[in-house]
Design an enzyme around this catalytic site. Structure first.
Site, PDB file in Angstrom:
ATOM      1  N   ASP A   1     -10.808   1.747  -3.389  1.00 48.72           N
ATOM      2  CA  ASP A   1     -11.354   1.405  -2.069  1.00 48.72           C
ATOM      3  C   ASP A   1     -12.871   1.326  -2.123  1.00 48.72           C
ATOM      4  O   ASP A   1     -13.503   0.929  -1.143  1.00 48.72           O
ATOM      5  CB  ASP A   1     -10.939   2.456  -1.033  1.00 48.72           C
ATOM      6  CG  ASP A   1      -9.555   2.170  -0.479  1.00 48.72           C
ATOM      7  OD1 ASP A   1      -9.003   1.108  -0.794  1.00 48.72           O
ATOM      8  OD2 ASP A   1      -9.033   3.018   0.264  1.00 48.72           O
TER       9      ASP A   1
ATOM     10  N   ASP B   1       0.832  -1.206   0.000  1.00 46.74           N
ATOM     11  CA  ASP B   1       0.000   0.000   0.000  1.00 46.74           C
ATOM     12  C   ASP B   1       0.865   1.255   0.000  1.00 46.74           C
ATOM     13  O   ASP B   1       2.068   1.198   0.304  1.00 46.74           O
ATOM     14  CB  ASP B   1      -0.883  -0.044   1.262  1.00 46.74           C
ATOM     15  CG  ASP B   1      -2.206   0.674   1.100  1.00 46.74           C
ATOM     16  OD1 ASP B   1      -2.336   1.472   0.162  1.00 46.74           O
ATOM     17  OD2 ASP B   1      -3.109   0.440   1.930  1.00 46.74           O
TER      18      ASP B   1
HETATM   19  C1  DGJ Z   1      -5.918   1.716   1.910  1.00 41.63           C
HETATM   20  C2  DGJ Z   1      -6.260   0.518   1.084  1.00 41.63           C
HETATM   21  O1  DGJ Z   1      -6.711   0.913  -0.172  1.00 41.63           O
HETATM   22  C3  DGJ Z   1      -7.276  -0.327   1.823  1.00 41.63           C
HETATM   23  O2  DGJ Z   1      -7.693  -1.386   1.037  1.00 41.63           O
HETATM   24  C4  DGJ Z   1      -6.652  -0.799   3.103  1.00 41.63           C
HETATM   25  O3  DGJ Z   1      -5.596  -1.659   2.826  1.00 41.63           O
HETATM   26  C5  DGJ Z   1      -6.183   0.397   3.919  1.00 41.63           C
HETATM   27  N1  DGJ Z   1      -5.355   1.280   3.167  1.00 41.63           N
HETATM   28  C6  DGJ Z   1      -5.442  -0.063   5.141  1.00 41.63           C
HETATM   29  O4  DGJ Z   1      -4.911   0.965   5.837  1.00 41.63           O
END
Ligand code: DGJ
Length: 718
Positions: A523, A459
């Site tokens: 997301d 991430d």
């Molecule tokens: C952002 C990501 O896009 C989510 O799927 C998740 O992993 C969160 N970060 C976790 O902090």
């Protein structure tokens, strides 16, 4: 006359006498003018090389009140030659050598590729242009490299890749977006003036995916000319589309450099990322299929040939609340649904109880996992699933042991007294600092060595602001160091796959995909929003790298509710996963989950290797799309908004073979059809056998669908 290239073997010509070079891929021709400076003077459908093309075809008049000679629109336009557009190179040597004019010194070429070397000894610069056509997919790749052959430092301000467009491409599709709303496409005119996209966020970003499409007004999914262009680079970039006052037009792509970011010592070199471009005369479907073909064969590098495993991700199910027994119960539940890879998201490491702290301390939190991760990893493995782990290596929280010990490992200008805004309460590690880099690499390496982790969700949740290494701008170098870190880790752990995530789809491009295996697309798991997000992403990326999860009944990002059919069918067309708390879900939901996972597995090979297409619809609130191979077509009809008319119109399928017969099956349809129709079209009740040409020309009458509902059909060759 144009010289016909007779040889397909590499051929060096140190003093080029040929003025033109005719390259060919399976379907396209690309004609380069070499002298006085390399330029694409034709790119389109394949032209027979047996008939020499008169050079007079490329003569251009010289207009009144213009420079006294025609200035060709080059792959690297030079202001010093008289090009008034955006130069391909800008830079200086303490204010001098700022207007180079190059001479071609060498050309090396095959039937499909050319490497052209140019030099300007007065400015002390050498430029190499690498251009290649991929024979099968027709994708063109273009890169520039500049070398400082002078005796003093040379500052490179810009090095840009320029692609001319024919005058009939006078519309653009550009991308915009934001968090949870990535890959939104807008179609705008390209008649006078131009369009510019500058991305200074340090990742491709939700706002500025580095892709652009030029097309004719009449171009649609199936018909018409189109050129798609993508810059394979995960950092700052600039894209430009410009129409000159003489009507000539071009696309341009470059890494966006900060002042003083690239200073070349004598013999130092700077190379652009690669531009990927594709001409198709078969509308957006032709472009999309060409890019998918290229990415599948030249970019993606899966460690083995196994089908893409169905994922389960813990994030929206538990967020930061990690309790091993509870997580094992989740694993039990999703294993029964058919999940094949279980990913433990954020919250597992030392003191990570929320988003304000702990990034950088990459050790398992003994409070949450007193015996480490082994019991959970073993449990997941015993259930027959792979285990994956979330990490965010480039980031650091000020409330972390690593920051307290090494505040100087942070990217920034804080030492000069500047205040750097945080993002998600976090800061960025300076990957060009060897100590910071080695610490992170060792931390990741030890996790992968200690546990049976076969997947990392990598991430990156904030943008780069004041990114400085030793006081100098470090955006470009940070991106290169990231690539090196991933490459090094993968060399040590070649079977580990990596997902590129940046708060969803904030880091999505071909260069990062060379070293990763899946994108977290967004997301937003709201199936309705996903329809446009995935539509935009699929223009450049094939479904097998597009992470797509079935979320809960009520979306966490939009608060909308959707029934299982829309959620399941939307996730079906990507790399499927599930993301929610499965413990305590009603049986009826669990059965439905299992059904869509099953359906995905049944069609997975087709979905992840077939040709993707869209069908234009007369109703702007309806999307029709699918995937096909030689035997079967899988087609989704999705009613996004309220139907425009009382009847739903006809489904005509120009992608079918008109000489073959097909059996139509309804594989999935909304449960609530009865409220929209007293009587359904009879073909929906039982499989119908029909001739392809009739489906192309007459088509099927579609059922009337509620907004936010979807239907899945198959057309199987008989
Ligand atoms: C952002 C990501 O896009 C989510 O799927 C998740 O992993 C969160 N970060 C976790 O902090």
């Amino acid at each position: 006359m144009i010289y016909t290239v007779k040889t397909s073997t590499s051929h060096v010509n140190n003093a080029p006498t040929e003025r033109f070079l005719h390259l060919q891929s399976n379907d396209n021709s690309l004609i380069l003018l070499l002298d006085p400076i390399p330029a694409i003077i034709f790119w389109g459908r394949k032209i027979d090389r047996e008939h020499a093309i008169p050079a007079a075809l490329f003569d251009v008049p010289v207009g009144q009140a213009r420079l006294d000679q025609h200035v060709v629109l080059a792959l690297c336009p030079e202001h010093g030659r008289g090009d008034f557009g955006s130069p391909g190179i800008e830079g200086h040597r303490q204010g001098r050598d700022w207007a180079p004019v190059f001479n071609l010194t060498a050309v090396e070429h095959t039937d499909t590729a050319a490497t052209m070397t140019l030099s300007d000894p007065r400015a002390g610069l050498e430029l190499t242009i690498y251009l290649a056509l991929d024979p099968e997919s027709n994708v063109m790749t273009l890169r520039h490299r500049v070398v400082n052959i002078g005796n003093s430092d040379y500052t490179v301000d810009r090095l840009a890749l320029t692609l001319p467009l024919s005058e009939n491409l006078n519309e653009l599709i550009t991308y915009h977006g934001r968090w949870s709303h990535e890959f939104q496409m807008q179609r705008i005119p390209l008649t006078h003036g131009g369009f510019i996209q500058e991305n200074r966020r340090g990742r491709t970003s939700h706002e500025s995916f580095p892709g652009i499409i030029a097309l004719q007004p009449e171009t649609d999914d199936v018909h018409g000319n189109v050129i798609g262009m993508h810059l394979g680079w995960s950092g700052n970039h600039r894209l430009r589309a410009q129409v000159k006052s003489d009507g000539r037009r071009y696309l341009q792509a470059e890494p966006l450099l900060s002042s003083g970011e690239v200073i070349l010592p004598p013999n130092g070199a700077f190379e652009t990322p690669t531009m990927y471009a594709l001409f198709s005369n078969q509308g957006l479907n032709g472009m999309k299929q060409g890019f998918h073909h290229y990415v599948r064969n030249q970019v993606i590098n899966f460690p083995d040939a196994k089908p893409r495993p169905v994922h389960f991700n813990t994030w929206e199910g538990i967020y930061f609340y990690h309790e091993p027994q509870r997580i094992m119960a989740m694993a039990d539940a999703v294993a029964r649904l058919g999940v094949e890879r279980f990913i433990l998201d954020d919250g597992w490491f030392l003191n990570r109880d929320g988003e304000t702290r702990a990034l950088g301390d990459w050790i398992v939190d003994p409070k949450k996992y007193p015996q480490g991760l082994s019991p959970l990893v073993d449990h997941v493995n015993q259930l027959g699933m792979e285990f994956g782990l979330w990490v965010e290596p480039e980031m650091v929280s000020k409330d972390s042991d690593v920051f307290r010990a090494h505040p100087d490992w942070m990217l920034g200008l804080d030492d000069l007294g500047y205040h750097q805004p945080s993002g998600r309460y976090q800061y960025v590690m300076d990957l060009q600092n060897p100590d910071a880099y080695n610490y992170l690499l060792a931390a990741l390496d030890s996790l992968l060595t200690e546990y049976n982790i076969t997947y990392l969700k990598w991430d990156m949740n904030r943008e780069l602001v004041q990114a400085a290494h030793n006081g100098l701008p470090a955006y470009h170098g940070q991106t290169l160091a990231l690539y090196t870190m991933i490459d090094t880790l993968r060399a040590r752990h070649p079977l580990v796959e990596i997902e590129s995530c940046a708060s969803g789809g904030g880091r999505v491009d071909y260069e990062v995909l060379k070293r990763t295996h899946r994108f977290w697309t967004s997301d937003c798991n709201d199936a309705l929003e996903r329809q446009s997000i995935q539509h935009g992403m699929l223009m450049f990326f094939p479904p097998e790298v597009m992470g797509s999860h079935i979320g809960p009944y009520r979306s966490h990002t939009t608060r909308r509710v959707h029934d299982m059919s829309l959620r399941g069918l939307t996730a079906l067309f990507g790399h499927m996963g599930a993301e929610l708390d499965p413990v305590g879900l009603p049986d009826v939901e669990l059965v439905a989950f299992a059904r869509y996972i099953d359906l995905h597995k049944h069609y997975r090979e087709l979905l992840h290797s077939g040709k993707c297409f869209n069908i234009p619809s007369g109703d702007s609130g309806q999307r029709i799309y699918g995937v096909m191979n030689d035997d079967v077509v899988l087609l989704a009809v999705v009613q996004i908004a309220m139907p425009q008319y009382a009847l739903a119109g006809r489904l005509r399928l120009p992608v079918l073979d008109g000489d073959k017969r097909y059996r139509i099956d309804v594989l999935d349809s909304p449960a609530a059809f009865s409220s929209t129709m007293k009587q359904q079209p009879s073909w929906m009740a039982k499989p119908l056998s029909i001739h392809g040409d009739q489906l192309i020309q007459i088509g099927l009458s579609l059922p009337i669908m509620d907004p936010e509902s979807a239907m899945l059909l198959s057309f199987t060759l008989e």
